[in-house]
Design a protein around this motif. Structure first.
Motif, mmCIF file in Angstrom:
data_model
loop_
_atom_site.group_PDB
_atom_site.id
_atom_site.type_symbol
_atom_site.label_atom_id
_atom_site.label_comp_id
_atom_site.label_asym_id
_atom_site.label_seq_id
_atom_site.Cartn_x
_atom_site.Cartn_y
_atom_site.Cartn_z
ATOM 1 N N TYR A 28 -39.335 13.452 10.283
ATOM 2 C CA TYR A 28 -40.019 14.479 9.488
ATOM 3 C C TYR A 28 -41.533 14.566 9.723
ATOM 4 N N ASN A 29 -42.083 13.719 10.602
ATOM 5 C CA ASN A 29 -43.526 13.807 10.838
ATOM 6 C C ASN A 29 -43.814 14.790 11.975
ATOM 7 N N LEU A 30 -44.425 15.899 11.605
ATOM 8 C CA LEU A 30 -44.632 16.974 12.587
ATOM 9 C C LEU A 30 -45.577 16.563 13.707
ATOM 10 N N HIS A 31 -46.432 15.567 13.446
ATOM 11 C CA HIS A 31 -47.400 15.166 14.482
ATOM 12 C C HIS A 31 -46.807 14.140 15.445
ATOM 13 N N ASP A 32 -45.602 13.669 15.140
ATOM 14 C CA ASP A 32 -44.976 12.679 16.022
ATOM 15 C C ASP A 32 -44.238 13.418 17.141
ATOM 16 N N VAL A 33 -44.975 13.775 18.170
ATOM 17 C CA VAL A 33 -44.444 14.619 19.247
ATOM 18 C C VAL A 33 -44.542 13.883 20.572
ATOM 19 N N GLN A 34 -43.407 13.686 21.203
ATOM 20 C CA GLN A 34 -43.404 13.038 22.523
ATOM 21 C C GLN A 34 -43.083 14.020 23.645
ATOM 22 N N THR A 35 -42.492 15.145 23.284
ATOM 23 C CA THR A 35 -42.198 16.169 24.296
ATOM 24 C C THR A 35 -43.511 16.566 24.968
ATOM 25 N N LYS A 36 -43.491 16.588 26.288
ATOM 26 C CA LYS A 36 -44.733 16.833 27.036
ATOM 27 C C LYS A 36 -44.786 18.248 27.577
ATOM 28 N N ALA A 37 -45.978 18.834 27.561
ATOM 29 C CA ALA A 37 -46.214 20.117 28.222
ATOM 30 C C ALA A 37 -47.381 19.919 29.183
ATOM 31 N N LYS A 69 -35.033 33.100 21.173
ATOM 32 C CA LYS A 69 -36.153 32.269 21.609
ATOM 33 C C LYS A 69 -36.334 31.127 20.616
ATOM 34 N N ILE A 70 -36.834 30.008 21.146
ATOM 35 C CA ILE A 70 -37.048 28.845 20.294
ATOM 36 C C ILE A 70 -38.514 28.429 20.380
ATOM 37 N N ILE A 71 -39.123 28.234 19.219
ATOM 38 C CA ILE A 71 -40.510 27.776 19.193
ATOM 39 C C ILE A 71 -40.513 26.248 19.225
ATOM 40 N N VAL A 72 -41.100 25.705 20.295
ATOM 41 C CA VAL A 72 -41.034 24.275 20.563
ATOM 42 C C VAL A 72 -42.429 23.673 20.443
ATOM 43 N N SER A 73 -42.536 22.550 19.743
ATOM 44 C CA SER A 73 -43.819 21.835 19.745
ATOM 45 C C SER A 73 -43.814 20.823 20.879
ATOM 46 N N ALA A 74 -44.911 20.761 21.607
ATOM 47 C CA ALA A 74 -45.009 19.834 22.740
ATOM 48 C C ALA A 74 -46.448 19.360 22.861
ATOM 49 N N ARG A 75 -46.583 18.205 23.482
ATOM 50 C CA ARG A 75 -47.901 17.584 23.581
ATOM 51 C C ARG A 75 -48.575 17.990 24.885
ATOM 52 N N THR A 76 -49.731 18.644 24.733
ATOM 53 C CA THR A 76 -50.506 18.993 25.929
ATOM 54 C C THR A 76 -51.563 17.931 26.215
ATOM 55 N N GLY A 128 -53.150 13.737 24.588
ATOM 56 C CA GLY A 128 -53.152 12.697 23.562
ATOM 57 C C GLY A 128 -51.886 11.854 23.547
ATOM 58 N N ASP A 129 -51.882 10.897 22.593
ATOM 59 C CA ASP A 129 -50.747 9.996 22.462
ATOM 60 C C ASP A 129 -49.755 10.529 21.432
ATOM 61 N N SER A 130 -48.598 9.840 21.367
ATOM 62 C CA SER A 130 -47.455 10.438 20.690
ATOM 63 C C SER A 130 -47.687 10.769 19.216
ATOM 64 N N ARG A 131 -48.578 10.094 18.511
ATOM 65 C CA ARG A 131 -48.743 10.450 17.101
ATOM 66 C C ARG A 131 -50.142 10.979 16.776
ATOM 67 N N ASP A 132 -50.865 11.398 17.818
ATOM 68 C CA ASP A 132 -52.174 12.013 17.569
ATOM 69 C C ASP A 132 -51.995 13.349 16.853
ATOM 70 N N GLU A 133 -52.975 13.666 16.002
ATOM 71 C CA GLU A 133 -52.868 14.940 15.288
ATOM 72 C C GLU A 133 -53.344 16.108 16.146
ATOM 73 N N GLY A 156 -53.378 22.757 22.103
ATOM 74 C CA GLY A 156 -53.686 21.477 21.466
ATOM 75 C C GLY A 156 -54.053 21.534 19.995
ATOM 76 N N ASN A 157 -53.880 22.687 19.391
ATOM 77 C CA ASN A 157 -54.405 22.852 18.039
ATOM 78 C C ASN A 157 -53.388 23.372 17.039
ATOM 79 N N ALA A 158 -52.134 23.093 17.283
ATOM 80 C CA ALA A 158 -51.088 23.793 16.516
ATOM 81 C C ALA A 158 -50.749 23.135 15.183
ATOM 82 N N LEU A 159 -51.158 21.871 14.998
ATOM 83 C CA LEU A 159 -50.599 21.110 13.883
ATOM 84 C C LEU A 159 -50.823 21.751 12.512
#
Lengths: 380, 398
Positions: free
Chosen positions: A132-141, A165-172, A174-179, A227-230
């Motif tokens: 449930y933590n939205l900032h815990d993102v490991q998927t990479k972009a 279409k699916i809206i996907v959060s991914a990390r552009t 930082g590390d996996s739990r950075d905001e 990088g600013n979606a959170l």
């Protein structure tokens, strides 16, 4: 203070209630649930034709200009009928993200379709480890020529099996739990490298795991700034939570009615079991939970589209906490007061119970929101 | 006052552990630990191992294949079996109908039925509840009318657990409709293959087929299948219900499931840390563990008091209520610990022989279903409300 609905709001509620009543008898729901789509294409298009999918959108994209209260009224009726259509995921959550973050081109292209119900969207924010933590993102972009390359796995995407279409959060970055460093992308589920494992959910809907293996998306697929979606993710999930509380309300109200009816008709020891004081008090407890949940759903609805600040965040967290707890309590008590019959697949109460318990498993459970509230609580 | 096991009891525990270590089939234990459904064959395989050791029917007299164990030994045995992942004994034959036959049956009935229970030749189910007779069991309407050497049975039973596997059913039937409710009931043993019996599955909310409806349409039952005297069935029923409740606290099983919860909560993460290290979640696990500690001690106290003779009385109702609440609390936490993965309903992954790719983990597919399934604990075997009525009447004399 005024808790009365306007004439327009009353009409909206009546429209939604009538549609659900006519199109969603329990036996039909079973058929919709078991179909490959997992919901009713016809009901979904009726939601569009009657303008219900347009409710939260502004008039310039074909919307109705409704706010949190209007959304709450629709969601409550959808919850009452245990409907399976991805209204919350597509119209409220994904639609809200698109509306908040989309470029003019993206909005012009997609919002009218979402508002009309002709395009269904899904949101893929959870991951296997994110709890449930939205900032815990490991998927990479990874930025590549002309766009981005996505790799990773998104968990339990409700409505993802049928979304256009699916809206996907991914990390552009930082590390996996950075905001910071989280970006959103509009992903075509049929693009090369995307695969889905589709499954039914225990509350009768459908979802999927979304696997992204070096998926190429164009630069125009980026939703909002890099990088600013959170903060937008959290804000829009807040709107989704307010809608979810209303969904739970409709279902809880039905579960309470079914239970009350049972207490009045089921006879044991020569009297309706509702004559036993211990059961009367438990029914009163259920009704009290429903009242408390109703209050918090209303409060959340009035703040859902408001300014993004700590007060709104506190209210959303409190609403989800109260509603999730009430939903579980109502589900468990409704089953117990019914006895064995409340546990049977043939009886719609059991399906309300499952839906109500599962409310906690999307967008954060009561523990998650208790911690969120405690963090934001004013100490003086 | 000494709350520890005696040296003899500890030696007995070691003996049980050694037996389980060497004899419990690994494939069966694995299924139990992951919450998969047992097949009839799994149950029977384990039953035969226990029978061979002489431990399948601990409550029976030794000469019939039982043991000399007291309540403490039985508790130790149950707890160890649960800890090792042995399947729960299906109670209807060995622990329910057998004690009734031993207490109220004829020598002929004892000689006929008990060996068949041990051998697995008979699989029993229970015909008590009816659509109109749940908590108010004595209002049951299934009729048995004497016709020469037979009773002719008409009516319907429901919530018949594992009736789909059974070849025998023990029923409460009404033999005297004129008598006051409890007085006109008899205890009848019925062959499930008799003409006129039909079984209809009831699918529960978790999609499982565990319970059934059983219909009787002019079913002819030999009068020799009556246990005890005609119209004295309620005495058998009461005797059996007390037996049933004693095992319903499920301490051993709850301890095993709590250990499972802790293992899972070390694997599942939140904010990069195991769930068990999350203070809020950890506190909830701790809370249920303390409750379990207390109910175990309560169970031992009540068992010790009953050691002198017979089964515990109304105190077992307290154990049933509290024990089932604890078990339900653990299944709630088990569902919670996997977060969104409680949602996928993966019937294929719940199958015994699934060897495909796991969506999440080998333990996750069954947890939400289990939580819903375990709502039955506070309903069956005398609902928790009925248990509280018993406590209030029998102990508190209110």
């Amino acid at each position: 203070m005024d808790f009365k609905l306007t004439e327009e709001q009353q009409m909206l509620q009546d429209t939604a209630a009538r549609l659900v009543r006519d199109a969603y008898p329990f036996e039909q729901r079973e058929k919709f649930s078991e179909s490959e789509l997992g919901f009713s294409a016809e009901f979904w298009s009726q939601l569009g034709e009657l303008g219900l999918t347009a409710v939260p959108f502004s008039e310039d994209v074909g919307g109705f200009g409704g706010g949190g209260v209007e959304t709450m009224l629709v969601m409550t009726e959808l919850g009452r009928g245990l409907t399976l259509e991805p209204y919350l995921q597509s119209v409220i959550f994904a639609g809200g993200l698109l509306n908040q973050l989309g470029s003019d081109a993206q909005k012009d292209d997609l919002l009218p379709q979402v508002a009309a119900g002709s395009l269904q969207l899904a949101v893929a924010f959870d991951e296997p480890q994110s709890h449930y933590n939205l900032h815990d993102v490991q998927t990479k972009a990874e930025a590549v020529d002309g766009g981005y390359r996505l790799s990773g796995r998104k968990a339990v995407v409700i409505g993802g099996h049928s979304a256009g279409k699916i809206i996907v959060s991914a990390r552009t970055s930082g590390d996996s739990r950075d905001e910071t460093g989280i970006s959103l992308f509009l992903v075509d589920p049929n693009a090369p490298g995307v695969s889905r494992r589709v499954y039914p959910t225990i509350d009768g809907r459908k979802g999927c795991e979304l696997f992204l293996d070096n998926v190429q998306v164009g630069a125009d697929s980026l939703l909002g700034d890099v990088g600013n979606a959170l903060s937008a993710m959290r804000y829009q999930q807040g709107r989704a939570i307010a809608a979810q509380c209303a969904d739970a309300l409709g279902s809880m109200d039905e579960a309470c009615k079914l239970t009350l009816d049972y207490l009045k008709t089921r006879k044991q020891f020569g009297v309706p079991i509702g004559k036993f004081q211990v059961l009367q008090h438990r029914m009163v407890d259920m009704q009290t939970e429903l009242e408390q949940a109703t209050s918090m759903a209303i409060l959340a609805a009035t703040f859902a589209d408001g300014e993004d600040n700590d007060e709104r965040s506190r209210i959303i967290a409190a609403a989800k906490y109260i509603c999730a707890r009430a939903a579980r309590k109502v589900a468990e008590e409704a089953i117990q007061l019914h006895g064995g019959i409340g546990m049977t697949w043939e009886y719609n109460l059991a399906h309300h119970a499952k839906r109500l318990v599962m409310i906690a498993h999307q967008f954060g459970d009561d523990d998650h929101h208790l911690k969120a509230y405690a963090k934001l609580m004013q100490v003086a | 006052m000494n709350v520890n096991y005696t040296a003899e009891e500890l030696a007995f525990r070691d003996e049980v552990r050694a037996f389980l270590k060497s004899e419990l089939p690994a494939d069966i234990a694995a299924k139990v630990k992951l919450g998969k459904h047992m097949s009839k064959e799994d149950h029977q395989r384990w039953q035969q191992i226990l029978v061979k050791r002489g431990w399948y029917a601990p409550g029976w007299p030794v000469e019939l294949g039982g043991t000399t164990w007291g309540p403490v030994e039985k508790h130790i045995f149950d707890e160890e079996c649960s800890a090792f992942g042995a399947p729960r004994t299906v109670p209807f034959g060995v622990n329910m109908v057998a004690p009734v036959i031993i207490k109220f049956g004829t020598q002929q009935q004892i000689d006929h039925y008990l060996p068949r229970i041990l051998s697995g030749e008979d699989w029993w189910c229970q015909g008590y509840s009816e659509p109109g007779a749940g908590s108010d069991l004595a209002s049951l309407k299934t009729r048995a009318v004497r016709d020469g050497d037979h009773y002719v049975v008409n009516g319907q039973k429901t919530w018949t657990t594992l009736g789909q596997h059974a070849n025998m059913i023990f029923c409460l039937v009404r033999t005297d409709p004129e008598a006051q409710q409890q007085r006109g009931i008899s205890f009848l043993l019925i062959d499930m293959k008799s003409p006129g019996i039909s079984v209809r599955p009831i699918i529960t909310l978790d999609g499982d087929h565990e319970v059934n409806e059983v219909f009787f349409d002019n079913v002819r039952v030999p009068v020799g299948n009556l246990v005890g005297e005609e119209n004295q069935g309620w005495t058998c029923a009461k005797y059996l219900l007390t037996h049933e409740r004693t095992g319903l606290a499920g301490i051993g099983s709850s301890k095993a499931v709590l250990a499972h919860l802790k293992r899972i909560a070390m694997k599942e993460v939140c904010d990069g840390k195991p769930m068990l290290e999350d203070p809020l979640f950890r506190a909830q696990v701790a809370e249920v563990e303390m409750q379990l500690m207390a109910i175990e001690m309560s169970t031992l106290r009540i068992l010790a008091a009953a050691k002198e003779g017979g089964v515990p009385g109304a105190e077992s109702s307290i154990l049933k209520v509290k024990g089932t609440e604890i078990r339900q609390a653990i299944t709630h936490l088990l569902r919670k610990v996997i977060g969104p993965y409680a949602l996928p309903f993966l019937e294929e992954e719940m199958q015994l022989d699934y060897d495909g790719e796991l969506l999440h983990a080998d333990y996750s597919a069954s947890l939400a279903g289990d939580y819903f399934n375990m709502r039955k604990l506070s309903i069956f075997g005398g609902s928790n409300e009925i248990q509280k009525n018993i406590v209030s009447k029998m102990i508190l004399e209110l």
